[in-house]
Motif scaffolding. Structure first.
Motif: not given
Length: 169
Positions: A95-106, A108-117
């Motif tokens: 992988f080119d990058e790895v994050s242990e936490h959600p990322i905010v994209y642009q 407005f978009f919360f990128l996460s594995h599990e759905p967030m509240y």
């Protein structure tokens, strides 16, 4: 011009996921090959793919062999099945990058594995995986688990346009 895609929950090498999620494959080898082909049918080498977790159940060498075959610049957000391995393990697997936490994209978009509240007053969208064939109701969630998308990564434009259409209703 490069594009951005989102996907999750491939579970490469996970035999039991075929039955758990009623995947249309006779075995792991067929599933792995079909998912690589589906990925590469939409992602070009210059594109960026955010994988929102639960990528592989295979060892590092077999995982690296799959990652190397997949087109694009690949960013992994660790899923519940990925977290037993270190960030360095996943980088070494290709992988080119790895994050242990959600990322905010642009912004407005919360990128996460599990759905967030997300309450109805939050003006954001949670792009997630984890729940496979299930779907959360409401315009605040967008599930990119492979079961919903014919095992293909979803282009950002499709997510953005879907969210805009929901807001107009």
């Amino acid at each position: 011009m490069s594009r951005t895609f989102f996907t999750s929950d491939h579970h490469f090498g996970h035999k039991n996921i075929i039955d758990f999620e009623s995947r249309p494959f006779s075995g792991v080898e067929e599933m792995n090959a079909a998912m690589i082909e589906s990925w590469n049918s939409v992602v070009a080498k210059e594109d960026k793919v955010f994988h929102l977790g639960d990528f592989s159940f295979l060892n590092r060498d077999k995982t690296r062999a799959i990652v190397e075959r997949l087109h694009g610049y690949k960013v992994l957000i660790l899923g519940n099945h990925d977290r037993g391995r270190s960030r360095g393990w996943w980088l070494d697997a290709g992988f080119d990058e790895v994050s242990e936490h959600p990322i905010v994209y642009q912004g407005f978009f919360f990128l996460s594995h599990e759905p967030m509240y997300m309450n109805k007053h939050m003006p954001y969208v949670n792009v997630h995986g984890h729940i496979h064939g299930q779907k959360y109701e409401g315009k605040s969630y967008f599930n990119v688990s492979v079961e919903h998308w014919e095992y293909k990564p979803v282009p950002f434009e499709q997510i953005r346009d879907s969210v805009a259409a929901d807001e107009e209703q």
